[in-house]
Design a protein around this motif. Sequence first.
Motif, PDB file in Angstrom:
ATOM      1  N   VAL A 195     -41.474 -31.479 -23.415  1.00  0.00           N
ATOM      2  CA  VAL A 195     -42.381 -30.495 -22.834  1.00  0.00           C
ATOM      3  C   VAL A 195     -42.554 -30.846 -21.350  1.00  0.00           C
ATOM      4  CG1 VAL A 195     -44.729 -29.593 -22.878  1.00  0.00           C
ATOM      5  CG2 VAL A 195     -43.615 -30.259 -25.000  1.00  0.00           C
ATOM      6  N   PRO A 196     -42.336 -29.866 -20.461  1.00  0.00           N
ATOM      7  CA  PRO A 196     -42.459 -30.194 -19.039  1.00  0.00           C
ATOM      8  C   PRO A 196     -43.848 -30.744 -18.756  1.00  0.00           C
ATOM      9  CG  PRO A 196     -42.346 -27.807 -19.372  1.00  0.00           C
ATOM     10  CD  PRO A 196     -42.019 -28.453 -20.672  1.00  0.00           C
ATOM     11  N   ASN A 197     -43.924 -31.767 -17.905  1.00  0.00           N
ATOM     12  CA  ASN A 197     -45.246 -32.372 -17.703  1.00  0.00           C
ATOM     13  C   ASN A 197     -45.851 -32.035 -16.342  1.00  0.00           C
ATOM     14  OD1 ASN A 197     -43.696 -33.986 -16.154  1.00  0.00           O
ATOM     15  ND2 ASN A 197     -43.891 -35.804 -17.434  1.00  0.00           N
ATOM     16  N   HIS A 198     -45.420 -30.914 -15.745  1.00  0.00           N
ATOM     17  CA  HIS A 198     -46.104 -30.565 -14.505  1.00  0.00           C
ATOM     18  C   HIS A 198     -47.449 -29.924 -14.832  1.00  0.00           C
ATOM     19  CE1 HIS A 198     -43.058 -27.327 -15.118  1.00  0.00           C
ATOM     20  NE2 HIS A 198     -44.159 -26.610 -15.143  1.00  0.00           N
ATOM     21  N   THR A 199     -48.388 -30.151 -13.932  1.00  0.00           N
ATOM     22  CA  THR A 199     -49.778 -29.784 -14.224  1.00  0.00           C
ATOM     23  C   THR A 199     -50.194 -28.566 -13.412  1.00  0.00           C
ATOM     24  OG1 THR A 199     -50.431 -31.381 -12.563  1.00  0.00           O
ATOM     25  CG2 THR A 199     -50.463 -32.115 -14.832  1.00  0.00           C
ATOM     26  N   ALA A 200     -51.319 -27.998 -13.802  1.00  0.00           N
ATOM     27  CA  ALA A 200     -51.808 -26.776 -13.172  1.00  0.00           C
ATOM     28  C   ALA A 200     -52.123 -27.029 -11.696  1.00  0.00           C
ATOM     29  CB  ALA A 200     -53.046 -26.290 -13.896  1.00  0.00           C
ATOM     30  N   LYS A 201     -51.625 -26.143 -10.849  1.00  0.00           N
ATOM     31  CA  LYS A 201     -51.879 -26.297  -9.419  1.00  0.00           C
ATOM     32  C   LYS A 201     -53.048 -25.410  -8.973  1.00  0.00           C
ATOM     33  CE  LYS A 201     -48.454 -29.077  -8.528  1.00  0.00           C
ATOM     34  NZ  LYS A 201     -48.603 -29.587  -9.902  1.00  0.00           N
ATOM     35  N   SER A 202     -53.281 -24.357  -9.703  1.00  0.00           N
ATOM     36  CA  SER A 202     -54.390 -23.470  -9.343  1.00  0.00           C
ATOM     37  C   SER A 202     -54.958 -22.898 -10.628  1.00  0.00           C
ATOM     38  CB  SER A 202     -53.875 -22.328  -8.463  1.00  0.00           C
ATOM     39  OG  SER A 202     -53.199 -21.384  -9.262  1.00  0.00           O
ATOM     40  N   GLY A 203     -56.092 -22.261 -10.519  1.00  0.00           N
ATOM     41  CA  GLY A 203     -56.637 -21.549 -11.673  1.00  0.00           C
ATOM     42  C   GLY A 203     -56.993 -22.452 -12.833  1.00  0.00           C
ATOM     43  N   ALA A 204     -56.759 -21.950 -14.056  1.00  0.00           N
ATOM     44  CA  ALA A 204     -57.180 -22.678 -15.248  1.00  0.00           C
ATOM     45  C   ALA A 204     -56.557 -24.066 -15.277  1.00  0.00           C
ATOM     46  CB  ALA A 204     -56.799 -21.898 -16.491  1.00  0.00           C
ATOM     47  N   HIS A 205     -57.368 -25.057 -15.627  1.00  0.00           N
ATOM     48  CA  HIS A 205     -56.878 -26.436 -15.622  1.00  0.00           C
ATOM     49  C   HIS A 205     -56.323 -26.848 -16.974  1.00  0.00           C
ATOM     50  CE1 HIS A 205     -58.609 -27.058 -11.666  1.00  0.00           C
ATOM     51  NE2 HIS A 205     -59.569 -26.275 -12.098  1.00  0.00           N
ATOM     52  N   ILE A 206     -56.676 -26.101 -18.007  1.00  0.00           N
ATOM     53  CA  ILE A 206     -56.104 -26.397 -19.319  1.00  0.00           C
ATOM     54  C   ILE A 206     -55.337 -25.155 -19.762  1.00  0.00           C
ATOM     55  CG2 ILE A 206     -57.860 -28.056 -20.016  1.00  0.00           C
ATOM     56  CD1 ILE A 206     -59.207 -25.779 -21.579  1.00  0.00           C
ATOM     57  N   HIS A 207     -54.335 -25.366 -20.577  1.00  0.00           N
ATOM     58  CA  HIS A 207     -53.525 -24.248 -21.037  1.00  0.00           C
ATOM     59  C   HIS A 207     -53.291 -24.315 -22.532  1.00  0.00           C
ATOM     60  CE1 HIS A 207     -52.742 -23.583 -16.784  1.00  0.00           C
ATOM     61  NE2 HIS A 207     -52.291 -22.390 -17.108  1.00  0.00           N
TER      62      HIS A 207
END
Lengths: 399, 452
Positions: A37-49
């Motif tokens: 699973v790609p481990n890049h994180t949220a850069k804007s907006g919702a912090h959890i997905h």
Amino acid sequence: MKFLKNIVDKLEPTFSEGGKLSKLHSVFDGFSTFLFVPNHTAKSGAHIHDAIDSKRTMITVVLALVPALLFGMWNVGYQHFLAIGQDANFWEQFAFGLLAVLPTLVVSYAVGLGIEFIVAQIKGHEIQEGFLVTGFLIPLIVPVDTPLWMIAVATAFAVIFAKEVFGGTGYNIFNVALITRAFLFFAYPTAMSGDQVWVRTRDAFWWGAGEPINAFSGATPLGQLATSTEPVAAFHNIMGDPIGFWDGFLGLIPGSVGETSTLAILLGAALLIITNVASWKTMLSVFLGGAFMGFVFNTWGPDSAIANLPWYNHLVLGGFAFGAVFMATDPVTSARTETGKWIYGFLIGVMAIVIRVLNPGYPEGMMLAILLMNIFGCLIDYFVVQSNIKKRLKRTTIK
Amino acid sequence: MKTIKLKKGLNIEISGKASLHVASMSQPETVAIVPDDFKGITPKVAVKEGDTVKAGSVLFFDKTHPELKIVSPVSGTVAEVARGERRKLLYISVKRDIETTYEQFNKVDLNAKREEILSALLEAGFGGFFRQRPYDVIANPTVAPKAIFVSAFDSAPLAPDYNFVLKGQASHVQAGLSVLAKLTEGKVYYSVCPGTSAELRNMKDVEINEFVGAHPAGNVGVQINHLNPINKGEVVWTLNIQDVALIGRFTTTGVVNLTKTIAVAGPEVIEPAYVKTVYGTSIAAITNCNITKGVKVRYINGDVLSGAQVAETGVLSPFANLVSVIAEGDTADEFIGWAMPRLNKFSNSNLFATKIIRKLFPKKQFEFDARILGGERAFIMSGELEQVFPMDIMPEQLLKAMITKNLDKMEQLGAYEVAPEDFGLCEFVCTSKMELQKIVRESLDYMKKELE
């Protein structure tokens, strides 16, 4: 899995920009996100997905297609040995079908994914999973005897001209798998219709060769009804024995590889509905539309064999059920509003039966009905959206 | 009172909800006010480094509407007026006195004219707390709103419990609401939920409505859409309930005391609780070593769906009533995630067992971190955003109009009624992992620029 991860991490610089194999970056990316699973994180907006992603979604559709594929493989073998009059047990029948169908699957995936990889690399985006489903659908909606080069040409045409030129997965107007079929249908009609293509009478990988016996006739039930001169809605199997609704439902009839068994298709439909990946509204309304139009023709239609075919038989013959469950529900090309889905599905059902009954040239109307409605899907949505806009406008004028 | 039941929405249970007590906290020496937190304001600095300020003294004001002032929450000396590229004002920091001294204002007379009350609030820096729709920016004080909306509850994950936060402050809330009622020709809509305490329910001068349902029931955007939707040319103001209480406190005492109760919550907070502080306080001071060691964490001003990421060295936003702390998660590697059951993951879809698990084990805690858990794609699935968007607006179509910068369509589809936060849940559930709130924010800015 640490071991695999280490390999992926080690290879990454080679494929990244400036690396030796940076031209294969998208391929590498495709494989690494497939493994982890790609481990890049949220850069804007919702912090959890939500844990859902398009890979899992597409794989679910592929899973839903598996019963239809497995049954289709077995049925290819079953029809084959029936036609050449040889006895064969279940596993022989299945093995024959596997050998006959597998090359189509391989060719469709190789060509489609190849193009997908190249385009992803050129455009610099990630490889999109849409073709995982398309590539699986293609072998299921063509006759077993379709030459592999035709599949390759048609797949390439469809992926490039029906998908990539529009911008890739999510932007296409037409269902890519159906464009593949339509291309074959119009470019090589002799390989896609008639009574010679639905049952494999030759060998598969030099195995199971034989001569069709005298009583053999390879026309599909819908083909028989379309060419029938008598206004009697009777159809028979490839040995000339009369068959009916249940044969169609179970799928012991000739036809495109995956479309024959309504039962196997409904198993897939159950998975799609439970997981909510495909819209039950669309599926149900396609069946309702088909049943309605079939009933109309039964009651007021012309006095021809196909018009006299009881409405419930329409739903289990040909590609109707397959189209309803796997093609009409393609979220990208279907209507996207909830109200729109009801109308869209209903009209597909209606159009499919209208084409079957009133058009003497095409025994089967499902493909054309869905492609036609792919165009009108946007129009249906337009009216649904317009009603929301009108409501908002009305709010201002009342005051 | 109307009761409005919302069927659409989603409650996301995250571990680390703040327990109902106020933890002690040592207030740091300096606070920093960041003008960018006040969306829509072009700051003009009103102080120099070395100036002495009191709590309530103006630090900067808006260029277009100079009456819109932002004040210092503490008293002390201006330590730094930090500027970045092209002299953009980054922050103003104030070194705090040991004893806070307050700027004295006249008490607000509720029988005065609207203009007088408004200018008294603006003078004391409360203009910066009002947000307006359309565009979700700091309210333009020269345009009278058709209504003002206040939500008495927050339904977001880990949201502060206002029953607790405002316990004993009902009189301040009431005073604030009475002031608001003077600012609009229309009504002040005050929305409660079934869990709202009796203390916070009995308010006068407002129309009270009850919202029942999952998040985003507590978002003012949803409440506006159901109670008095915004049409073209109309403006409404919105205000957080704790800020209403601050206004109430100001009108009765005449001093600007901006101390608020902030929840510090999230899976990575060791003892999640509330703290009392003012905006501009550093996040490090607020979290105060109360964070799991050895984990790379992300601090968020606000809730995990619509808050803004902030560095540990950053400061509390004036609009945040919650600081969420979650794991960053960028070193996690999940093997073939598309095929695994991943029972610890939360999903609104049926591709994971979340719904079954929640039924069987209601106390089950799911794992959350800041990963987007997929690759970004174009819109593929349909009907997905609608499930968590309880407004009479078509989210996907509106977003498409925004992506294509089609102003007419945006207007027709309800862009005036929305704020980025309304799309927080949509962004969470989106299979295509699109940055929906960013799209909305940029589009609202674009609309404002083109249409105003």
